[in-house]
Every structure is written in C-alpha cells, then in structure tokens.
Write a protein that holds these residues in place. Structure first.
Motif, short mmCIF file in Angstrom:
data_model
loop_
_atom_site.label_atom_id
_atom_site.label_comp_id
_atom_site.label_asym_id
_atom_site.label_seq_id
_atom_site.Cartn_x
_atom_site.Cartn_y
_atom_site.Cartn_z
N ARG A 22 13.01 25.51 8.10
CA ARG A 22 14.01 24.26 7.62
C ARG A 22 12.31 23.32 8.54
NH1 ARG A 22 19.99 22.36 8.64
NH2 ARG A 22 19.20 20.50 7.16
N MET A 23 12.30 23.39 9.86
CA MET A 23 11.44 22.69 10.00
C MET A 23 10.49 21.99 9.98
SD MET A 23 11.75 22.66 14.32
CE MET A 23 11.35 21.74 15.04
N GLN A 24 9.49 23.03 8.92
CA GLN A 24 8.63 23.10 8.48
C GLN A 24 8.94 22.37 7.15
OE1 GLN A 24 5.53 23.45 9.33
NE2 GLN A 24 6.32 24.43 10.79
N ARG A 25 9.99 21.90 6.09
CA ARG A 25 10.38 20.85 5.19
C ARG A 25 10.45 19.92 5.62
NH1 ARG A 25 13.75 25.84 4.14
NH2 ARG A 25 15.41 24.59 4.89
N LEU A 26 10.40 19.37 7.12
CA LEU A 26 10.20 17.80 7.46
C LEU A 26 9.30 16.93 7.68
CD1 LEU A 26 12.73 18.51 10.88
CD2 LEU A 26 13.88 17.39 8.55
N GLN A 27 9.44 16.05 7.30
CA GLN A 27 8.02 15.14 7.90
C GLN A 27 7.81 14.95 9.23
OE1 GLN A 27 6.65 12.80 6.06
NE2 GLN A 27 8.24 13.54 4.37
N ARG A 28 6.36 15.10 9.66
CA ARG A 28 5.47 15.90 10.90
C ARG A 28 6.20 14.83 11.83
NH1 ARG A 28 0.14 14.44 13.42
NH2 ARG A 28 0.42 15.57 15.61
N SER A 29 6.69 13.85 12.19
CA SER A 29 7.41 12.78 12.61
C SER A 29 8.87 13.01 12.99
CB SER A 29 7.31 10.59 11.87
OG SER A 29 8.35 10.84 11.58
N GLU A 30 9.51 13.36 11.80
CA GLU A 30 10.95 14.29 12.55
C GLU A 30 10.80 14.87 13.17
OE1 GLU A 30 12.57 12.38 7.96
OE2 GLU A 30 11.62 14.80 7.97
N SER A 58 13.93 5.13 16.07
CA SER A 58 15.14 5.18 14.99
C SER A 58 15.10 5.53 13.73
CB SER A 58 15.58 3.36 15.24
OG SER A 58 14.52 2.59 15.02
N ARG A 59 14.15 5.36 12.74
CA ARG A 59 13.55 5.88 11.82
C ARG A 59 13.92 7.44 11.61
NH1 ARG A 59 9.95 2.63 7.55
NH2 ARG A 59 8.99 2.66 9.48
N ASP A 60 13.64 8.07 12.17
CA ASP A 60 13.01 9.29 12.19
C ASP A 60 14.60 9.65 12.85
OD1 ASP A 60 10.78 9.46 10.84
OD2 ASP A 60 9.55 8.97 13.38
N ILE A 61 15.06 9.19 13.68
CA ILE A 61 16.52 9.67 14.43
C ILE A 61 16.93 9.72 13.21
CG2 ILE A 61 18.19 8.85 15.76
CD1 ILE A 61 16.17 7.73 18.07
N ASP A 62 17.57 8.28 12.51
CA ASP A 62 18.52 8.59 11.58
C ASP A 62 18.22 9.23 10.35
OD1 ASP A 62 19.45 5.93 12.48
OD2 ASP A 62 18.09 4.23 11.34
N ALA A 63 17.04 9.78 9.73
CA ALA A 63 16.91 11.07 8.99
C ALA A 63 17.47 12.03 9.89
CB ALA A 63 15.09 10.91 8.90
N CYS A 64 17.25 12.39 10.65
CA CYS A 64 17.64 13.76 11.16
C CYS A 64 19.17 13.25 11.36
CB CYS A 64 16.62 13.97 12.94
SG CYS A 64 15.41 13.83 12.89
N ALA A 66 21.15 11.57 8.78
CA ALA A 66 21.44 12.50 7.90
C ALA A 66 21.12 13.60 7.34
CB ALA A 66 20.63 11.02 6.99
N ARG A 67 20.69 14.40 7.77
CA ARG A 67 20.46 15.89 7.64
C ARG A 67 21.13 16.71 8.13
NH1 ARG A 67 15.08 16.73 4.92
NH2 ARG A 67 13.47 15.39 5.33
N GLY A 68 21.66 16.24 9.02
CA GLY A 68 23.07 17.12 9.72
C GLY A 68 22.15 17.83 11.05
N LEU A 69 20.74 17.20 11.38
CA LEU A 69 20.02 18.05 12.21
C LEU A 69 21.06 17.89 13.66
CD1 LEU A 69 17.01 18.29 10.58
CD2 LEU A 69 18.29 20.05 10.60
N LEU A 70 20.51 16.54 13.55
CA LEU A 70 20.61 15.84 14.61
C LEU A 70 22.74 15.35 14.88
CD1 LEU A 70 18.23 13.74 16.36
CD2 LEU A 70 18.93 16.19 17.16
N VAL A 71 23.93 14.76 15.78
CA VAL A 71 24.83 13.89 15.49
C VAL A 71 24.70 14.04 16.67
CG1 VAL A 71 26.51 16.48 14.62
CG2 VAL A 71 26.32 16.35 16.84
#
Length: 188
Positions: A22-30, A58-64, A66-71
């Motif tokens: 699942r991590m491999q499908r993320l952007q490198r910065s995420e 902040s943009r990468d945190i927001d993406a994580c 939104a993807r439900g990886l972080l809360v």
C-alpha cells in the motif's frame, strides 16, 4: 542502547507485505511523512513532521489523513490509524535512517517544554545516544519511571551502566583523587 536497531518482528510477513504494498502506491513525499512519523509511537504534532523532513509537510500530511493512513487524536497529534501500519513502516526503514530520524526528533523535542520525559528517552535511545539516556534517567522522578512504559529497557540499561561506572576502580580513584594514571612499566 539499541542504537535505532529494530527488534525481530512479531508481525506476520503477509501483513507487513500488505502494508508495504500500500505504501508503494503513495507519492514518495507521502511515504516520507509516514516514515518520519513511524518513530513516534505516541503520535506527533505536525511541526515535528516538518522538523524531521526539513520541509513543510502539510500537503502530504493532509493526503495521508484523506487516505485514512493517519488520524488526529484528541490532542490533535498525528497517529497512524493502525499501530500495525506504524510498526511495518518503521521496520521498512534502514537502521541508519531510524537512528537519524530519532536524533532529529530528539533534537527538535528537547527544546519543547511540553515534551514528556519518556518521549525524549525513547528518541535518545533510538538514536543510540547513551549519554542523553543516562542524563534523562537521572532526571526522571520515581513515579514517572513507573508509569512510563516507553522508558523500560533503555532506562534500566542506563541505570545499570551508571552503577557499573560508579563501582569501577578507575571511577573510584578519580572521585577520590587517588590517581588514575597508568602505573604499568613502560619500555623505551
């Protein structure tokens, strides 16, 4: 001191592989955000992610998020949604990368008055910084030691090391002024 080395994983390979896929499908910065936050088992503020990465995350945190990886927890700290994902992410890092992230976290958090002592010990231990673990262990009140499970082995190792140093003959001579030089004969 662990020096940032991971312990042998108790996690099933299939679970770890699923998290890594699942991590491999993320952007490198995420992925970098997740890797940086993985050294923080009790969560982290967004500013710490910025400090660990050396950039505005902040943009990468927001993406994580939104993807439900972080809360965000009730204190607005960033946490992995699942501890198993944090552990798998941490295991993915090389020992040198873990050590460097722990050192950066320790440096950033040491100047923050709200940082828990156990958190500082966790990062000093992960960075392989025995001197700071020992300094922090000496500062820890007894009640903090009892309830701070994160201290565990690093604190015990630091205290044992301090006790051994204090009992050593060389240390006693230095404390009492009884010499400390090398008294062995030397050949020219």
């Amino acid at each position: 001191i662990a020096g940032g080395q991971a312990q042998a994983s108790q996690m099933p390979l299939s679970v770890r592989d699923a998290v890594w896929a699942r991590m491999q499908r993320l952007q490198r910065s995420e992925r970098e955000v997740l890797e940086a936050l993985s050294v923080n088992p009790t969560g982290a503020d967004a500013w710490l992610a910025d400090a660990l990465l050396g950039r505005d995350a902040s943009r990468d945190i927001d993406a994580c998020l939104a993807r439900g990886l972080l809360v965000r927890d009730t204190d607005d700290k960033l946490q992995f949604r699942h501890e198993i994902a944090r552990t798998a992410t941490l295991e993915r890092l090389s020992a040198s990368a873990r050590k460097a992230l722990h050192q950066k976290a320790f440096t950033a958090l040491a100047d923050c008055a709200e940082t828990q002592l156990a958190t500082l010990v966790h990062h000093a231990s992960g960075a392989g910084d025995a001197a700071n673990v020992l300094i922090l262990a000496r500062r820890a009140p007894i009640e903090d030691r009892a309830r701070a499970g994160v201290l565990g082995a690093p604190l015990a190792a630091a205290e044992l090391g301090a006790a051994r140093v204090q009992k050593s003959p060389v240390s006693r001579r230095r404390r009492t002024g009884g010499g400390g030089g090398d008294h062995r004969s030397r050949s020219p």
